[in-house]
Motif scaffolding. Structure first.
Motif: not given
Ligand code: ADP
Length: 264
Positions: A15, A19, A22, A41-48
């Motif tokens: 990001y 940073q 991710v 798990h939460n924070g594993s990178g799925k939404s990214t």
């Molecule tokens: P998931 O969907 O699996 O919960 P995310 O893709 O949301 O995971 O997040 C992956 C990592 O990226 C996490 O460590 C999260 O804190 C970080 N992250 C997500 N969005 C942002 C952002 N806008 N800025 C900085 N770090 C981010």
């Protein structure tokens, strides 16, 4: 051999320059008309990954190809037409003052003629069981109904891929089950590729293929049955296999044959 609709080639993402990474060296394909689940798990990178799939984010390394086009500034608008997304919070997805305005919004932006818009509003609201709610104000709907409308709004622009990013996370168990069965019907009828992103393994049972993410890397990729068989390892990376699946397997192993839908 099914056509590839999305290709991730050695994708790494962070990001910002300062940073942490991710996603690290992530490669996978999504095929036409398949149902792929991405879990982790939460924070594993799925939404990214979801945001990279429709050009809300761009990778620093590697490439992403959607329906034959590399994701870049020029291809972004056609890619957003091909890949529709529904997010976790139904309240953040409404722009119209009535349900039908809301479904119309994405089509207006794409210059779809009025007659065609009316036809698609009727078709998509019926497809998600919301045909009685054309004139309802969105804030009067339940969480599950809001997500149905969000799905109708995406379907109205005829995407090739529908991504649900934790789209049932805020619903009760009944609402969750209803949305998943609506989505499954909609996928069949519209020949869509469906990508469901979740940390809840209950939602993985019906998928054809599963990608398991752990700390920004692909941990495993297999059919649901094979993934569930690794229940102890999954628990170590923060994922619990559904109790009914464990129970069914244990009963079958004990020679007590119970009827259940095949997992894939
Ligand atoms: P998931 O969907 O699996 O919960 P995310 O893709 O949301 O995971 O997040 C992956 C990592 O990226 C996490 O460590 C999260 O804190 C970080 N992250 C997500 N969005 C942002 C952002 N806008 N800025 C900085 N770090 C981010």
């Amino acid at each position: 051999m099914r056509k590839k609709i999305i290709e991730f080639r050695n994708v790494s993402f962070r990001y910002g320059d300062e940073q942490p990474w991710v996603l690290r060296n992530v490669s996978f394909d999504v095929y036409e008309k398949e149902w792929l689940a991405i879990i982790g798990h939460n924070g594993s990178g799925k939404s990214t990954i979801a945001k990279l799939m429709n050009g809300l984010l761009f990778p620093q390394e590697g490439e992403i190809i959607i329906d034959g086009q590399q994701v870049n500034d020029e291809s972004i608008w056609s890619i957003r037409r091909d890949v529709g997304m529904v997010f976790q919070n139904p309240d953040n997805q409404f722009v119209g003052t009535t349900v039908q305005d809301d479904v119309a919004f994405g089509m207006e932006n794409r210059g779809i003629p009025r007659e065609e818009m009316i036809k698609r509003i009727n078709e998509t609201l019926s497809a998600v069981g919301m045909q009685e709610y054309h004139m309802t104000e969105p804030h009067r709907l339940s969480g599950g109904q809001k997500q149905r409308v969000a799905i109708a709004s995406v379907l109205a622009i005829s995407p090739k891929v529908l991504i649900l990013d934790e789209a049932t996370a805020m619903l009760d168990p009944k609402g969750r089950t209803e949305i998943m069965s609506t989505v499954s019907e909609v996928q069949d009828k519209n020949d869509l590729s469906l990508i469901t992103i979740t940390h809840d393994l209950h939602e993985v049972v019906q998928a054809e293929r599963v990608i398991v993410m752990n700390n920004g890397e692909i941990w495993d990729e297999a059919v649901p049955r094979e993934i569930f068989a690794k229940k102890d390892e999954l628990r170590k990376i923060g994922l619990d296999v559904p109790f009914v699946t464990i129970l069914a397997d244990e009963l079958n192993a004990a020679g007590i044959n119970i009827e259940r839908e095949p997992l894939n």
